[in-house]
Structures are given as structure tokens and as C-alpha cells.
Design a protein around this motif. Structure first.
Motif: not given
Ligand code: R1P
Length: 287
Positions: A35-37, A39-41, A84-86, A108-113, A226-229
Motif C-alpha cells: 500500500v502507498g501510505a 496510515q493505510r498499512a 510510499q510513492m513511485g 497485490v498493490r492497493l493504492g489510490t488513483c 497512478e504511480m506504481e502498478t
Molecule cells: C500520489 O498521491 C500517490 O497516490 C497514489 C499514487 O500512485 C501515488 O503513490 O497511490 P497510493 O495512495 O498507493 O500512494
């Protein structure tokens, strides 16, 4: 005191801790929720089984800010890693977890987009059946006379997610969130939150005013940005079958209308999507 590292090729401490995530063998499960954040972890770690005898989940926060929480979900070992990010950070997570885990892995990645175009909309969970990478091409800004002929942004070919995990995620997410709140489609992973995601502003010469329209036209099934998938899927592709991976994201922003999801709604959605991810991970066939 600072740990000492040896082997500049793949630095580890004498006890085998990796350089950035800081974990060693036995501390990371072969099923990983990225997960990116942080806090989410932390939030999703509350979904893991309570450790026996009032014990605590394994937690390691590295000096670089990567948090690893390891426990079990319904009796199956799972690690939740804040990535984290990227793409460079996803690279650390996949490579350094791979180095300390034995046997096949599922990530599995759970992110936001950002939601790009219909059928994607705010608050949905968007599962990537595949992803492309969009990156800014710095040569287009060079002083060479030919620079103006170069594209400012470059798009890669798509890389596929693991179809078995994608199917499990879709099934589990439909049950935790309702089928109408879950879609799947092509994802795009960008190398910036701003330029290569088509966000315009006055401080830099980004040449990205038409980028969103170009993406939609070129890829009618592209739904999330988004930035990782992409990098996770690309690493899985290069792992010789030893990493199976998929990514999904909650749509936090609507890139056409510029609406943002109310932050108060995000936590509930993270829990529902997180539960789906954990259930899919424990059902993933690793043999
Ligand atoms: C940018 O705000 C971050 O949020 C999205 C992007 O991919 C980037 O990492 O995902 P996460 O919420 O998982 O960090």
C-alpha cells in the motif's frame, strides 16, 4: 547505532537485513499487500488475525520509512508493506522482499488513483488487468535543434497482471464493495503525479495540456492513473515466475471533472478493498 552493510551489489547487514526496507528472512511472508501510505498499512493491519496469547504483530519501520507488518489472515501468513510513492520505491519493495522471502511470492498493490474516463468514476475500486507506463521524455527539452521533434511524453507497451489474482480480486471485491463499485481496465503508471499525469500549472514548461485527451483517444479502455502498478507488474514479468502480481486502486480523483473524493469516505473504502485484497491473497495458488 547505525548498522553496517556489506556487499555493495546488494547491501545487507551481517544478520541479513536489506538496505532500505530493513527486513530479513523470516520477517516477511510470501503473500504481500503493498500500500502507498503508512496510515493505510496501519489501518489494514487491524484486519489481520489477532496474534495468539495477546502477542503483537511483527512490525518493522525502516530508517527510510518503509513499514512492514507481518501476521496472518485466517491462518495464512501475510505481510502488509507501506511502499510510499513511485516506481523506485516499488522497486525497493519487490526486490528487497524477494531477497528475504523463500519460495514463490504473490504481491497485490492497493493504492489510490485518478479516474480517467468512463466507466471509471469517483469512489470505485479499479482493478488493473494490465498497465502501461507514461514518462516524461527529458530529451524533448534539450538544447538540440532536433529536440522539438521528440515527443514530450512516452508510452510503453502494456504489461499484464496475473489473471488468476485479477479474477480473485474481482470476486472478493464484488463481495466486500458491491459489484457496481468495482471495474477493471487498463491502468497507466506515470513517473510524476503532475507532468506525466496531465496536471497543468504555470511554474514549469510541462507541455502536457493535451495529454489527458491523448491518453483517452489512444487507449479507450484506460481507466486509472497512478504511480506504481506498472513497475510491480513489470518486475513480476522479470521474476521468472517467482513473483505473481496484480494492482488495484481506489479512485480518489476524477481527472475530467476535477472532483476529489471526500476524504471521510476513503477509510471505509480502504477497509473494504483491503479485505478483498487479503482474501484474494490467501486464495492465490502459489504452487
Ligand atoms: C500520489 O498521491 C500517490 O497516490 C497514489 C499514487 O500512485 C501515488 O503513490 O497511490 P497510493 O495512495 O498507493 O500512494
Amino acid at each position: 547505532s547505525k548498522p553496517s552493510f556489506s556487499n555493495a551489489n546488494f547491501p545487507t547487514t551481517p544478520e541479513g537485513r536489506t538496505y532500505h526496507l530493513g527486513t530479513k528472512g523470516g520477517e516477511v511472508a510470501n503473500r504481500i499487500l503493498s500500500v502507498g501510505a503508512t496510515q493505510r498499512a496501519e489501518l489494514l493491519s487491524k484486519l489481520l488475525d489477532p496474534p495468539p496469547n495477546g502477542g503483537q504483530l511483527f512490525r518493522y519501520l525502516s530508517s527510510r520509512g518503509f513499514l512492514t507488518v507481518t501476521g496472518e489472515y485466517q491462518g495464512t501468513p501475510i505481510s502488509i508493506v507501506s511502499t510510499q510513492m513511485g516506481m523506485p520505491n516499488m522497486d525497493f519493495v519487490v526486490r528487497e522482499c524477494r531477497a528475504v522471502v523463500e519460495g514463490p511470492m504473490a504481491v497485490v498493490r492497493l493504492g489510490t488513483c485518478g479516474a480517467l474516463q468512463p466507466p471509471a468514476s469517483l469512489g470505485q475500486l479499479i482493478i488493473a488487468h494490465s498497465s502501461i507506463n507514461i514518462r516524461r521524455n527529458p530529451d524533448a527539452w534539450s538544447d538540440l535543434s532536433t529536440a522539438s521533434m521528440l515527443p514530450a511524453y512516452m508510452f510503453t507497451l502494456p504489461v499484464q497482471a496475473d489473471p488468476h489474482i485479477v479474477r480473485l480480486l474481482a470476486e472478493e471485491a464484488s463481495s466486500t464493495m458491491g459489484a457496481s463499485n468495482v471495474i477493471s481496465g487498463l491502468n497507466a503508471t506515470a513517473d510524476s503525479f503532475y507532468s506525466s499525469q496531465g496536471r497543468v500549472g504555470g511554474n514549469f514548461d510541462d507541455r502536457n495540456e493535451g495529454l489527458i485527451e491523448e491518453m483517452c483517444e489512444k487507449y479507450p479502455d484506460m481507466v486509472s492513473l497512478e504511480m506504481e502498478t506498472f513497475h510491480l507488474l513489470d518486475m513480476a514479468r522479470c521474476s521468472g515466475g517467482r513473483v505473481r502480481a496484480a494492482g488495484m486502486c481506489l479512485a480518489l480523483a476524477d481527472r475530467k471533472s476535477n472532483e476529489m473524493l471526500e476524504y471521510a469516505r476513503l477509510e471505509q473504502l480502504e477497509v473494504e478493498a483491503g479485505l478483498a485484497a487479503l482474501r484474494a491473497l490467501i486464495k492465490t495458488d502459489l504452487d
